[in-house]
Every structure is written in C-alpha cells, then in structure tokens.
Design an enzyme around this catalytic site. Structure first.
Site, PDB file in Angstrom:
ATOM      1  N   GLY A  31       0.836  -1.198   0.000  1.00 44.69           N
ATOM      2  CA  GLY A  31       0.000   0.000   0.000  1.00 44.69           C
ATOM      3  C   GLY A  31       0.864   1.239   0.000  1.00 44.69           C
ATOM      4  O   GLY A  31       2.089   1.154  -0.016  1.00 44.69           O
ATOM      5  N   ASP A  76      -4.500   6.853  16.231  1.00 42.25           N
ATOM      6  CA  ASP A  76      -3.099   6.496  16.460  1.00 42.25           C
ATOM      7  C   ASP A  76      -2.606   5.315  15.643  1.00 42.25           C
ATOM      8  O   ASP A  76      -1.612   4.693  15.994  1.00 42.25           O
ATOM      9  CB  ASP A  76      -2.894   6.168  17.944  1.00 42.25           C
ATOM     10  CG  ASP A  76      -3.172   7.384  18.807  1.00 42.25           C
ATOM     11  OD1 ASP A  76      -2.821   8.482  18.371  1.00 42.25           O
ATOM     12  OD2 ASP A  76      -3.742   7.211  19.898  1.00 42.25           O
ATOM     13  N   GLU A  80       4.233  -2.304  -6.126  1.00 44.11           N
ATOM     14  CA  GLU A  80       4.847  -3.092  -5.057  1.00 44.11           C
ATOM     15  C   GLU A  80       4.817  -4.587  -5.298  1.00 44.11           C
ATOM     16  O   GLU A  80       5.544  -5.327  -4.674  1.00 44.11           O
ATOM     17  CB  GLU A  80       4.177  -2.766  -3.711  1.00 44.11           C
ATOM     18  CG  GLU A  80       4.339  -1.312  -3.323  1.00 44.11           C
ATOM     19  CD  GLU A  80       4.160  -1.110  -1.833  1.00 44.11           C
ATOM     20  OE1 GLU A  80       3.730  -2.053  -1.149  1.00 44.11           O
ATOM     21  OE2 GLU A  80       4.473   0.001  -1.361  1.00 44.11           O
ATOM     22  N   GLU A 117      -0.522   1.121  -6.508  1.00 45.87           N
ATOM     23  CA  GLU A 117       0.343   0.570  -5.461  1.00 45.87           C
ATOM     24  C   GLU A 117       0.540  -0.937  -5.647  1.00 45.87           C
ATOM     25  O   GLU A 117       1.627  -1.455  -5.453  1.00 45.87           O
ATOM     26  CB  GLU A 117      -0.256   0.836  -4.074  1.00 45.87           C
ATOM     27  CG  GLU A 117      -0.187   2.291  -3.641  1.00 45.87           C
ATOM     28  CD  GLU A 117       1.250   2.751  -3.349  1.00 45.87           C
ATOM     29  OE1 GLU A 117       2.145   1.888  -3.237  1.00 45.87           O
ATOM     30  OE2 GLU A 117       1.459   3.985  -3.242  1.00 45.87           O
ATOM     31  N   GLU A 122      10.946  -6.966  -0.630  1.00 44.37           N
ATOM     32  CA  GLU A 122      10.727  -8.393  -0.540  1.00 44.37           C
ATOM     33  C   GLU A 122       9.230  -8.665  -0.430  1.00 44.37           C
ATOM     34  O   GLU A 122       8.527  -8.021   0.359  1.00 44.37           O
ATOM     35  CB  GLU A 122      11.445  -8.944   0.700  1.00 44.37           C
ATOM     36  CG  GLU A 122      11.458 -10.459   0.755  1.00 44.37           C
ATOM     37  CD  GLU A 122      12.107 -10.977   2.037  1.00 44.37           C
ATOM     38  OE1 GLU A 122      12.062 -12.191   2.258  1.00 44.37           O
ATOM     39  OE2 GLU A 122      12.637 -10.159   2.811  1.00 44.37           O
TER      40      GLU A 122
END
Lengths: 231, 231
Positions: free
Chosen positions: B48, B86, B68, B64, B117
């Site tokens: 992401g 948070d 990735e 993404e 990886e």
DNA sequence: TGACTTCGTGTAAAAATCACACATTACTTC
DNA sequence: GAAGTAATGTGTGATTTTTACACGAAGTCA
C-alpha cells in the site's frame, strides 16, 4: 524514476445516510438537510462535515449527526468511501460515508434542528442532491437491503415495542416485495429472538395486536456460534 | 459557538489485502511485503501507499499493487476505511483498505518484485504485521468468507480453466468446512454458469478431471434479474 | 347488535438439502 | 499385460425447509 514526494493531504469528510421508517405510511425515509452555503447552496444534501484531526471517523460521523440533526445513540455503520477526484468542485475531498438507522422516537428530534433545515423524505421521492450524494444514497440503500436479509437490523428502525405487522411492513418496504403474513410470522418467531410482551398495541377500530421486543443479548450469544438471522 | 475552522487535511493511504489460492496445498494465501523503512522497518505489512491528489482511491490501490507487487488486472474491491487516530505513530493517517483476488498465474509475478521483498503467506501462518494491518487482514477475511457464499468470486482465485475438485477445495479452505462432493457438484452445476471444456486436467497417476470455465457474461445477465449465486 | 377492520393461526404440496458408496479411468510398477 | 493405486464421476431416498392458502377472533363504532 522516483520523485521526492511530499505526501498529499486530502480534505476528509464524513456523510451520513440516515434512515427512518414511518410505520403509518409504511415508507422508508431518509433525512436530508438543506445546505446554507456554497457550493450547492439551497440544495438538499446528506448531513455530514469535515473530520477533525483528533477524532476517529466513527466519532466524526456521530458528532456531525448530533450537530446537524440532533440525533444521538443511533445505529451507525461505515458504508463506503467515495474518492473520485472531482466530487467536490472546490478541491479534492474524500468522503467516508456512513449509514444510520433511527427509531421513530428520534424523528421529531431530528426535524427540530434549526441550525439548518432538516426534513425526512421517502426514499421514493428524493430531490436532486448536492455533490455525489445521490450515489452515496443508492449505495446505502443497496447495503440496507442486503443486510436486512441476514442481520437483525430492522429493529433499529422500529420503536422498542412493535407488532409483527409493523415489522412485516418494514421488511416489505425495504425489500420491495410483499410477504406472506403467516410465513413471515413463523419465520421471525422461529429464531426465538422476539419476546412477546404483556401489553398490546391498540389503535383504531379493530383487534389490538400483540407487542414484541427484540432480544439483543440472546442474539449476540447465538451470533457468536455462527447463527445467521435470515428472513 | 462557531469557530473559524481551517479544514484539517489527513494523510490518506490505501492498503491492499491480496489473496491467492494454492491449489496444490489447498491453502488460502496472502501477499505481504517486508518494509524497508521506519516505522515498522523489517516488519511484514500489506502492500500500500499514499494516495495522490490527482488519482481516485481505486486508481491508487491499483497503482500501489502494480508498483509493489507487479500485479495488474486483478479483482479489486474496496473493503473498509480505517481511521483510528493512532494507527500510524508518525501522524494521523487514514487508510482506505482494498482486497484483491489473484489467479495462480499472477503469483510468480508477484513474488519476483525486487523493490521490496514480497512473499505469500498461508492465512493460517501470518507473521506479526505493521500498523493495524492484522485488523485489516481479519476484516478482509470476514468479507471474503461472506462474499464467497453468495457471489461467484471464487473463480477469481482459480486459473481460467479449473476442475470441480479445485473449486471445492477453494470453498472448503475459505469457508473452513468440508463439503460433500456430490452435493457440491450438483449445486454449482445447477446454476449453469460453469462451461465444461473439451480438455481434461491430467496430473499424477490417476483419472484426469474435466476442466470447466466460469461464464461471466451469462452471470451478469442473471444477476441483473436478481439472481443470487449461492453455495 | 350488527358492521367493520385488523389480528392470529395450521396444513398439505413442493422444493431444497442432506447423507451416503462404488464403478470408472488413467498411470505406474512388476 | 496384469495388478495396484489414486482421484474422478455419478443417483437415490430421507429429512428439512419453503411455499401457498382462508377464516374465526377480538375489538371499535354507530
């Protein structure tokens, strides 16, 4: 090929599709507010607003609901996040949409907002809406229909004490199909999640109806064991 | 009571739960990448990244995924938006999560990423994950299980040509229950959405199996008429 | 007391689900 | 080429669930 890239910050809003059910008219309704500011000034829109930095999305949805419609303690669930680039003419705004289910007792509270004009509309008579709110509303309706068939959320739209006929009318309105009275009653009672009350519902010039309440505690126990509330 | 209020901007990310199915091991798998940067450096995480200002959320998720994991043209659907305050230690970051279903042909492509990886993990052996990604993964699993029961998305996890046994193993893995072979075949064939092919699947030292393909065109027609693909 | 209106109830037919076992086909080995 | 091995492919009867369907009961009002 890699840029130095300052992460973009997007304006984040929450919008709420607030459903209510009018038993008298057997009509599913949505709460809309009239916008006082541009863009889309004077258009009807879903209640909502900007998410603050120190609050969760759920908190933001609850806060906006309370601020704009006086509604608190309602069933509220995240729906979908709308993020097309041009959905707000001012700038990039991503909206996390929620849908809420309210009981009839909340209805007058919602209507009496004076910050902005608020009104219930039957889902069959929705006026043109601001932004992409019509899309959001459609998405919410599809979700509500889907959920109603296998989760006991219909009770969130009825008063705490209700008759089986009221419940049936609700299912019929939302699903859009007539249901057989005897089969419907057999089915909902078979789950043993409706508790018959001592009282009856007397109205008009006919036989009073048995009142029931939904037993959420018992439901929770069953749900954990994989039970599905299917209608 | 009204403040002048500069609308907050939140950092927005997309995260993808990429599912794959290993027919040989009859195991549902998830694609994870190892983080090269703090925070959570060297932890496994969902692929992401940040949403750009000029792209939709769906576009960001696809981009993404491609960057990735080398995966393109996969089934991709928005899952849920995670917005606790948070969840990222650096600052407020809201993440729109997606889930993707990939066919086995894509698997090697995904693994061969060298930017970071990337590895497939069986859903039963997920390592500790960065941020709240474990929660996101759980949410995706629940959604996948739910969808599989009434939408024909299982085919997105199989090669274009597959055997009924492969399909059954997939359902069993995802739903976590063994299914009766004869009843399963009767049921999936009853929809007339599986087209038997001329070819057979020959493997090992036993009778070859009939290959089928899913007919998405026919499904689309039925779906519009309110048809539900139930297993 | 009769007219009106909604409430509450059972049964039989049809359909869907479930449990269950063995011959078939191809490959491998001897 | 015969025997062994391993997964494929197929049908039926019992059980459960779903569906269709009609009328007396209970209360109000005139």
């Amino acid at each position: 090929m890699k840029h130095t890239y300052e992460y973009p910050r997007a304006a984040l809003t929450v919008d709420c599709v607030v459903f209510g059910f009018d038993s008298a008219q057997a009509a599913l309704q949505v709460l809309l507010i009239r916008r006082g500011l541009a863009p889309f000034k004077d258009h009807w829109a879903l209640p909502g607003g900007f998410v603050r930095v120190e609050e969760t999305l759920d908190d933001a949805a609850r806060r906006e609901l309370e601020e704009e419609t006086n509604l608190s303690t309602v069933f509220l669930e995240q729906l979908y996040t709308f993020g097309t680039v041009d959905r707000d003419p001012r700038e990039r705004v991503v909206s996390v949409a929620y849908y809420a289910l309210t009981k009839p007792t909340d209805h007058t509270a919602a209507a009496s907002t004076d910050a902005a004009e608020a009104r219930w509309f039957p889902v069959t008579e929705i006026p043109p809406l601001a932004f992409d709110h019509a899309t959001i509303l459609d998405t919410a309706l599809v979700r509500l229909r889907g959920k109603l068939r296998y989760e006991p959320i219909g009770f969130e739209l009825l008063p705490p004490k209700f008759t089986l006929t009221q419940l049936q009318r609700l299912y019929e309105s939302v699903l859009g199909t007539p249901l057989d009275k005897r089969n419907f009653r057999k089915k909902v009672l078979s789950h043993n999640l409706l508790v018959p009350l001592k009282e009856t519902h007397r109205e008009g010039t006919h036989r009073p109806a048995q009142l029931f309440r939904f037993d959420p505690v018992r439901y929770e126990k069953l749900r954990k064991k994989g039970f599905l509330f299917e209608i």
